[in-house]
Design an enzyme around this catalytic site. Structure first.
Site, PDB file in Angstrom:
ATOM      1  N   ASN A  69       1.429  -1.386  -0.029  1.00  0.00           N
ATOM      2  CA  ASN A  69      -0.168  -0.041  -0.143  1.00  0.00           C
ATOM      3  C   ASN A  69       0.621   0.819  -0.113  1.00  0.00           C
ATOM      4  OD1 ASN A  69      -0.031  -1.231   2.741  1.00  0.00           O
ATOM      5  ND2 ASN A  69      -0.723   0.193   3.218  1.00  0.00           N
ATOM      6  N   ASP A  70       1.011   1.707   1.096  1.00  0.00           N
ATOM      7  CA  ASP A  70       1.556   3.765   0.615  1.00  0.00           C
ATOM      8  C   ASP A  70       2.640   3.572   0.782  1.00  0.00           C
ATOM      9  OD1 ASP A  70      -1.105   3.589   2.179  1.00  0.00           O
ATOM     10  OD2 ASP A  70      -0.137   4.689   4.179  1.00  0.00           O
TER      11      ASP A  70
END
Length: 606
Positions: A69-70
């Site tokens: 993700n991030d």
């Protein structure tokens, strides 16, 4: 420069020891530790991703497999670009016990997998090493500030240092024994909710020598960017007043605060202050999974950020991207004077499909970010390095596209392509009136998709289209007449993107700040199997989509120019290219399981 007090001396000594390889690692603190060999920290490729997966991207950054993700801590160090990212190496589904994946590049396109940088090991991060940022300290010393989930499941902020500053790849990182450096309280009596306190920003330093950093949190439904200051980057003080806060939008994740030059197409270092800069505050809203930004003024006397008058401070305000784009992070590339933006593009498929394919998550193509000449919004554009992947250039001559027409762009790989097109419309009295109640462009796009005839529009491109048009992802314009001017609607319509009934098929939209009579309407679209990134008006508006066609895959995908309006429009320019495959995260180790390593500094070393 920061003052040379005792705590700064601690950090300086630790950095000196690290630069000479003199730090002792506490091996007994490791968990899931299979082998002391450093290469064992690489991701295990024993179970490889299917090379025939039609949704695996060819030139967008992805982890070798499983969940990502991030983007975290992007930077350039000794001529090498680094991207860290939230990664769960055992499953294509998010888990709290997440680690920091790490890859390096010389060109921001081709990436080499590096060992895991941070993993849960200490009481202050035993339940997860969550997002954070990198700051370059004086004498070119990078440090990581990151959120740890501690043994009570509270969110605290921690510091990590490179083990060896002479290594341009920064393969090993050491956690500071003073961690955690910033913490909330369960009772919220210091204005910090310990359960919602995360994602420290890149720090900046003012003329008083103090470092400043913001961390996202909330009080009830009020989102806050809590401001901390430090003389030495080790002892941090809560100023008691947030840099900025807004009622009604919940916790602010992944805050990003940086200057932009007025009237210059250059990036600015995070600590730059002056009359020729404005500041940007970007926030990711957990409640809506959208992010927005405002442009304004940084009052250094009061240490507060003041958005420009008229700014909308909600998910209806300005966004980097009006589609699938979240948890973004920018950095200043001091070698090319660019501010470069990364953003996570989540899946639109169901979890069962993610598990079946063995991976989840893509990073958007990195973008340059500058302030528009109007001073009212940002302009984003794919990095120039992306162009080196282009091949098989196809040009279409200027021509009129009559209403109801469809023109195929052939001789390129339509599932892996880059296309630029510009349209011109004539001045006309026959333009659809815009209903004054239609203020939400996403709703308007869902009501007036590619199949709904208008006057001027919809016209644009059908990407990832099947031969019989059973499937396509349409990116198009539609022109309306408002009270005082023409209104340009840009849509990314995924309603017919796939015959798979379980995928999310949304329509995204934005009103584009452009005069369609006196300016061309331009689109640039990057197509990469399951991702369609669209840039209009030379980067004023961006929409990213994730799609999963069942027929329009690989060499069966088609690309068309279309006009489903009743009025003719003119193509003034069209160039399209096939895109070569980038080398992304090829494993340098295929033999052993990844291990978690504590990378902890023994306290007696200080």
């Amino acid at each position: 420069m920061a003052p040379n007090n005792g705590s700064w001396l601690v950090l300086s000594i630790s950095m000196m020891l690290l630069s000479h390889g003199m730090i002792i690692i506490a091996k007994d603190q490791a968990i899931h530790h299979h082998d002391d060999d450093h290469d064992d920290m690489l991701i295990n490729d024993h179970q490889m991703i299917n090379d025939d997966d039609p949704y695996r991207t060819a030139y967008h950054f992805q982890s070798p497999k499983n969940w990502m993700n991030d983007p975290n801590g992007p930077m350039i160090y000794k001529g090498i670009y680094h991207l860290f990212y939230q990664y769960y190496p055992y499953d294509p589904v998010w888990h709290t016990e997440i680690v920091w994946g790490h890859s390096t590049s010389t060109d921001l396109i081709n990436w080499t997998q590096q060992p895991i940088a941070l993993s849960p090991s200490e009481p202050y991060d035993i339940n997860g090493c969550w997002s954070g940022s990198i700051t370059i300290l004086p004498q070119n010393k990078p440090v990581i500030l990151y959120t740890g989930i501690n043994n009570k499941n509270y969110q605290v902020q921690n510091l990590a240092l490179p083990k060896n500053l002479s290594d341009p790849y920064l393969k090993e990182w050491i956690k500071l024994p003073q961690n955690p450096l910033m913490a909330g309280t369960p009772t919220n009596n210091n204005n910090i909710n310990a359960s919602s306190f995360r994602d420290p920003s890149t720090a900046w330093q003012l003329s008083d020598g103090k470092w400043r950093v913001i961390v996202g949190t909330q009080q009830g439904k009020r989102g806050l960017a809590v401001l901390f200051t430090s003389d030495d980057f080790v002892k941090w003080n809560n100023t008691g007043n947030p840099l900025h806060s807004t009622e009604g939008n919940g916790i602010w994740e992944c805050p990003d605060f940086f200057p932009v030059y007025v009237g210059k197409s250059l990036g600015a270092d995070t600590s730059i202050i002056g009359d020729d800069v404005k500041h940007v505050l970007k926030l990711s809203l957990f409640d809506t999974q959208y992010e927005y930004y405002t442009i304004g003024r940084y009052d250094i006397e009061k240490d507060i950020y003041v958005p420009d008058e008229g700014s909308i401070e909600s998910d209806l305000g300005l966004r980097y991207d009006y589609g699938k784009f979240y948890a973004s992070k920018s950095f200043f590339d001091d070698e090319t004077n660019r501010r470069i933006l990364w953003g996570w593009v989540n899946e639109s498929s169901i979890q069962a499909d993610d598990i079946k394919k063995g991976w989840s998550g893509v990073q958007a193509i990195p973008r340059t970010v500058v302030l528009d000449k109007s001073g009212k919004q940002l302009v984003q554009w794919p990095l120039a390095e992306v162009d080196m992947l282009r091949e098989n250039d196809v040009e279409l001559p200027s021509q009129v596209i009559k209403g109801g027409s469809l023109v195929e762009i052939s001789q390129i790989t339509a599932s892996q392509a880059d296309v630029e097109i510009s349209f011109k419309i004539p001045e006309s009295n026959y333009v659809e009136e815009l209903d004054s109640t239609c203020t939400n462009p996403q709703i308007l796009c869902s009501q007036k998709g590619a199949s709904i005839k208008g006057r001027f529009g919809p016209f644009g491109l059908l990407t990832l289209a099947s031969m019989g048009l059973e499937e396509y992802t349409a990116v198009f314009f539609r022109i309306f007449k408002g009270p005082n001017k023409y209104v340009v609607l840009m849509c990314s319509d995924q309603t017919r993107s796939s015959l798979n009934p379980t995928t999310d098929k949304l329509s995204f939209g934005i009103f584009v700040d452009v005069d369609p009579i006196n300016e061309d309407l331009s689109l640039r679209i990057l197509i990469d199997h399951s991702i369609v990134e669209s840039f209009s008006a030379k980067g004023k508006s961006c929409i990213t989509a994730r799609v999963y066609p069942t027929m329009a895959i690989n060499d069966k995908a088609k690309l068309y120019v279309f006009n489903n309006g009743t009025e003719d429009v003119k193509i003034t320019k069209l160039s399209a290219w096939s895109m070569k495959k980038a080398q992304i995260n090829l494993s340098t180790d295929n033999t052993s399981n990844m291990s978690y390593n504590s990378n902890k500094v023994e306290k007696e070393e200080f």
